[in-house]
Design a protein around this motif. Structure first.
Motif, PDB file in Angstrom:
ATOM      1  N   LEU A 164      -7.350  -4.163  11.221  1.00 46.89           N
ATOM      2  CA  LEU A 164      -7.218  -3.546  12.244  1.00 46.89           C
ATOM      3  C   LEU A 164      -5.585  -2.613  12.087  1.00 46.89           C
ATOM      4  O   LEU A 164      -4.630  -3.359  11.780  1.00 46.89           O
ATOM      5  N   ASN A 165      -5.754  -1.481  12.759  1.00 45.99           N
ATOM      6  CA  ASN A 165      -4.480  -0.771  12.983  1.00 45.99           C
ATOM      7  C   ASN A 165      -3.821  -0.440  11.852  1.00 45.99           C
ATOM      8  O   ASN A 165      -2.709  -0.918  11.621  1.00 45.99           O
ATOM      9  N   SER A 166      -4.470  -0.006  10.687  1.00 44.86           N
ATOM     10  CA  SER A 166      -3.752   0.339   9.459  1.00 44.86           C
ATOM     11  C   SER A 166      -3.312   1.624   9.477  1.00 44.86           C
ATOM     12  O   SER A 166      -3.716   2.631   9.987  1.00 44.86           O
ATOM     13  N   PHE A 167      -2.060   2.015   9.085  1.00 44.00           N
ATOM     14  CA  PHE A 167      -1.437   3.313   9.025  1.00 44.00           C
ATOM     15  C   PHE A 167      -1.815   4.074   7.871  1.00 44.00           C
ATOM     16  O   PHE A 167      -1.633   3.639   6.504  1.00 44.00           O
ATOM     17  N   GLY A 168      -2.423   5.080   7.836  1.00 43.53           N
ATOM     18  CA  GLY A 168      -2.919   5.933   6.678  1.00 43.53           C
ATOM     19  C   GLY A 168      -4.430   5.935   6.610  1.00 43.53           C
ATOM     20  O   GLY A 168      -4.843   4.637   6.621  1.00 43.53           O
ATOM     21  N   LYS A 169      -5.041   6.952   5.953  1.00 42.49           N
ATOM     22  CA  LYS A 169      -6.491   7.002   5.943  1.00 42.49           C
ATOM     23  C   LYS A 169      -7.012   6.127   5.120  1.00 42.49           C
ATOM     24  O   LYS A 169      -8.310   5.642   5.502  1.00 42.49           O
ATOM     25  N   ARG A 170      -6.545   5.857   4.012  1.00 43.33           N
ATOM     26  CA  ARG A 170      -6.985   4.740   2.950  1.00 43.33           C
ATOM     27  C   ARG A 170      -6.460   3.374   3.072  1.00 43.33           C
ATOM     28  O   ARG A 170      -6.829   2.831   2.024  1.00 43.33           O
ATOM     29  N   SER A 171      -5.591   3.391   3.740  1.00 43.80           N
ATOM     30  CA  SER A 171      -4.861   2.089   4.204  1.00 43.80           C
ATOM     31  C   SER A 171      -5.771   0.657   4.098  1.00 43.80           C
ATOM     32  O   SER A 171      -5.603  -0.287   3.323  1.00 43.80           O
ATOM     33  N   PRO A 172      -6.836   0.788   4.780  1.00 46.24           N
ATOM     34  CA  PRO A 172      -7.802  -0.224   4.854  1.00 46.24           C
ATOM     35  C   PRO A 172      -8.347  -0.608   3.839  1.00 46.24           C
ATOM     36  O   PRO A 172      -8.476  -1.928   3.297  1.00 46.24           O
ATOM     37  N   LEU A 173      -8.852   0.586   2.797  1.00 55.39           N
ATOM     38  CA  LEU A 173      -9.149   0.286   1.449  1.00 55.39           C
ATOM     39  C   LEU A 173      -8.188  -0.374   0.586  1.00 55.39           C
ATOM     40  O   LEU A 173      -8.651  -1.434  -0.348  1.00 55.39           O
ATOM     41  N   GLY A 174      -7.055   0.204   0.707  1.00 56.47           N
ATOM     42  CA  GLY A 174      -5.995  -0.483  -0.063  1.00 56.47           C
ATOM     43  C   GLY A 174      -5.652  -1.893   0.222  1.00 56.47           C
ATOM     44  O   GLY A 174      -5.549  -2.781  -0.557  1.00 56.47           O
ATOM     45  N   ASP A 175      -5.743  -2.241   1.525  1.00 58.18           N
ATOM     46  CA  ASP A 175      -5.741  -3.890   1.781  1.00 58.18           C
ATOM     47  C   ASP A 175      -6.962  -4.394   1.276  1.00 58.18           C
ATOM     48  O   ASP A 175      -6.515  -5.656   1.076  1.00 58.18           O
ATOM     49  N   ALA A 176      -8.258  -3.886   1.753  1.00 55.64           N
ATOM     50  CA  ALA A 176      -9.056  -4.778   0.720  1.00 55.64           C
ATOM     51  C   ALA A 176      -8.703  -5.212  -0.830  1.00 55.64           C
ATOM     52  O   ALA A 176      -9.296  -6.133  -1.099  1.00 55.64           O
ATOM     53  N   GLY A 177      -8.516  -4.159  -1.445  1.00 53.75           N
ATOM     54  CA  GLY A 177      -8.153  -4.209  -2.848  1.00 53.75           C
ATOM     55  C   GLY A 177      -6.953  -5.227  -3.037  1.00 53.75           C
ATOM     56  O   GLY A 177      -7.030  -6.139  -3.892  1.00 53.75           O
ATOM     57  N   ARG A 178      -5.954  -5.225  -2.084  1.00 57.71           N
ATOM     58  CA  ARG A 178      -4.686  -6.270  -2.106  1.00 57.71           C
ATOM     59  C   ARG A 178      -5.534  -7.511  -2.093  1.00 57.71           C
ATOM     60  O   ARG A 178      -5.031  -8.603  -2.485  1.00 57.71           O
ATOM     61  N   ILE A 179      -6.445  -7.581  -0.914  1.00 59.64           N
ATOM     62  CA  ILE A 179      -6.890  -9.003  -0.669  1.00 59.64           C
ATOM     63  C   ILE A 179      -7.513  -9.673  -1.811  1.00 59.64           C
ATOM     64  O   ILE A 179      -7.421 -10.824  -2.084  1.00 59.64           O
ATOM     65  N   ARG A 180      -8.600  -8.703  -2.231  1.00 58.81           N
ATOM     66  CA  ARG A 180      -9.075  -9.263  -3.530  1.00 58.81           C
ATOM     67  C   ARG A 180      -8.204  -9.551  -4.714  1.00 58.81           C
ATOM     68  O   ARG A 180      -8.335 -10.668  -5.449  1.00 58.81           O
ATOM     69  N   ARG A 181      -7.078  -8.773  -4.957  1.00 58.09           N
ATOM     70  CA  ARG A 181      -6.195  -9.315  -6.172  1.00 58.09           C
ATOM     71  C   ARG A 181      -5.537 -10.591  -5.797  1.00 58.09           C
ATOM     72  O   ARG A 181      -5.423 -11.226  -6.584  1.00 58.09           O
ATOM     73  N   TRP A 182      -5.238 -10.690  -4.605  1.00 59.91           N
ATOM     74  CA  TRP A 182      -4.377 -12.072  -4.213  1.00 59.91           C
ATOM     75  C   TRP A 182      -5.314 -13.018  -4.011  1.00 59.91           C
ATOM     76  O   TRP A 182      -4.934 -14.259  -4.749  1.00 59.91           O
ATOM     77  N   LEU A 183      -6.756 -13.132  -3.851  1.00 58.88           N
ATOM     78  CA  LEU A 183      -7.646 -14.283  -4.016  1.00 58.88           C
ATOM     79  C   LEU A 183      -7.799 -14.524  -5.482  1.00 58.88           C
ATOM     80  O   LEU A 183      -7.957 -15.536  -5.963  1.00 58.88           O
ATOM     81  N   GLU A 184      -7.870 -13.526  -6.354  1.00 57.12           N
ATOM     82  CA  GLU A 184      -8.351 -13.779  -7.871  1.00 57.12           C
ATOM     83  C   GLU A 184      -6.995 -14.040  -8.550  1.00 57.12           C
ATOM     84  O   GLU A 184      -6.993 -14.640  -9.523  1.00 57.12           O
ATOM     85  N   THR A 185      -5.554 -13.575  -8.209  1.00 57.79           N
ATOM     86  CA  THR A 185      -4.642 -13.607  -9.100  1.00 57.79           C
ATOM     87  C   THR A 185      -3.440 -14.255  -8.472  1.00 57.79           C
ATOM     88  O   THR A 185      -2.299 -14.755  -9.064  1.00 57.79           O
ATOM     89  N   GLY A 186      -3.500 -14.244  -6.909  1.00 60.38           N
ATOM     90  CA  GLY A 186      -2.185 -14.836  -6.364  1.00 60.38           C
ATOM     91  C   GLY A 186      -1.258 -13.591  -6.029  1.00 60.38           C
ATOM     92  O   GLY A 186      -0.196 -13.970  -5.453  1.00 60.38           O
ATOM     93  N   ASN A 187      -1.257 -12.404  -6.580  1.00 61.89           N
ATOM     94  CA  ASN A 187      -0.303 -11.396  -6.356  1.00 61.89           C
ATOM     95  C   ASN A 187      -0.363 -10.971  -4.972  1.00 61.89           C
ATOM     96  O   ASN A 187      -1.262 -10.387  -4.355  1.00 61.89           O
ATOM     97  N   ALA A 188       0.757 -10.717  -4.311  1.00 61.29           N
ATOM     98  CA  ALA A 188       0.787 -10.580  -2.968  1.00 61.29           C
ATOM     99  C   ALA A 188       1.060  -8.969  -2.684  1.00 61.29           C
ATOM    100  O   ALA A 188       0.769  -8.574  -1.590  1.00 61.29           O
TER     101      ALA A 188
END
Length: 298
Positions: free
Chosen positions: A253-277
């Motif tokens: 919710l309330n992400s800044f930037g048109k594609r920021s939620p998509l970027g967050d989804a990618g960051r969450i996936r990398r975090w779950l798979e690799t631990g990269n914050a």
């Protein structure tokens, strides 16, 4: 209870039990996100994987349409019925845009698909207008559904999400997402990539695409999704997808930037798979802090 609901009440209440309750500090996020508020849940294990300021009540924009869709299906209305398209009423007109012609007709099932996949506001609005009792009864049913699901910090004022009075916490929306996932038709319609709808009286056709580009990506397996945006809500995204061999529900919710939620989804996936914050842009960090300051969060 509607035949569309497959997961059962037990799953929802298990999820409620594992989500943070009340107005308390959220579990610190282990991943950097551009979204102000977020929840990540494992749907199969009924486990909260991440929560970030999930107790703040925020405008949810068109995420609303998932609740709208559930109320339509719960009503057992005939999906093949042709509905006459009516014009906006109230304050929605000043915020709304639609290519659908007033007084033309469309099938209820097609309007439901458009509301979910392309966030078509006039489609959602007319689904509510043709509910028994009209718009007031439909909005009342939305709030009754939210209460039945245990969404204690949510309120709906219209079926489109154009009203900033449609507000919820990320924790509540995670519960709503699980409930929506129990409707096979919502999974199908929300993830439709492209759709051409046929109208009559007069006859014409309109083509639509999905507002979430991840449904068309070979790198993602999206089984339910809804996007949302208002100036007051920022960019919002809810989604069920596969991550790290898990069926995962995301609320952003309330992400800044048109594609920021998509970027967050990618960051969450990398975090779950690799631990990269991961990292986010300074502008997103500043936006998040401004919203948190306004909400009184430290």
């Amino acid at each position: 209870m509607s035949g569309y609901f497959q997961l059962g009440v037990r799953t929802i209440w298990l999820l409620l039990a594992c989500l943070p309750a009340g107005l308390h500090a959220s579990t610190p996020a282990a991943v950097n996100l551009a979204s102000v508020s977020a929840v990540v849940v494992d749907l199969e294990r009924d486990e909260t994987l991440l929560s970030q300021h999930d107790d703040i009540q925020l405008p949810v924009a068109s995420i609303t349409k998932l609740m709208t869709a559930m109320v339509v299906l719960d009503s057992a209305a005939e999906l093949n019925e042709w509905l006459e398209i009516r014009d906006w009423t109230g304050d929605l007109e000043k915020n709304a845009f639609s290519r659908i012609r007033v007084t033309s007709q469309a099938r209820r099932r097609d309007l439901l698909r458009l509301a979910l996949m392309s966030s078509e506001n006039r489609a959602a609005f007319n689904l509510a207008l043709h509910h028994p009792g009209g718009l007031p009864a439909f909005v009342a049913a939305m709030n009754a559904k939210a209460k039945a699901l245990g969404m204690e910090n949510s309120h709906f004022a219209d079926p489109t999400g154009l009203s900033i009075e449609n507000r919820a916490t990320a924790a509540d929306l995670a519960v709503m997402l699980v409930a929506a996932y129990g409707y096979p038709l919502l999974r199908e319609y929300s993830t439709t990539r492209q759709f051409t709808i046929n109208f009559r009286k007069p006859r014409y056709r309109l083509g639509y695409g999905n507002t979430n580009p991840l449904v068309s990506s070979s790198r993602w397996q999206v089984s339910l999704t809804k996007t949302g945006y208002l100036t007051e809500s920022g960019r919002c995204l809810v989604m069920v997808t596969e991550m790290d061999d898990r069926t995962v529900g995301l609320v952003l919710l309330n992400s800044f930037g048109k594609r920021s939620p998509l970027g967050d989804a990618g960051r969450i996936r990398r975090w779950l798979e690799t631990g990269n914050a991961g990292t986010v842009a300074r502008a997103a960090q500043e936006h998040r802090q401004q919203v948190l300051d306004k909400a009184g969060k430290l």
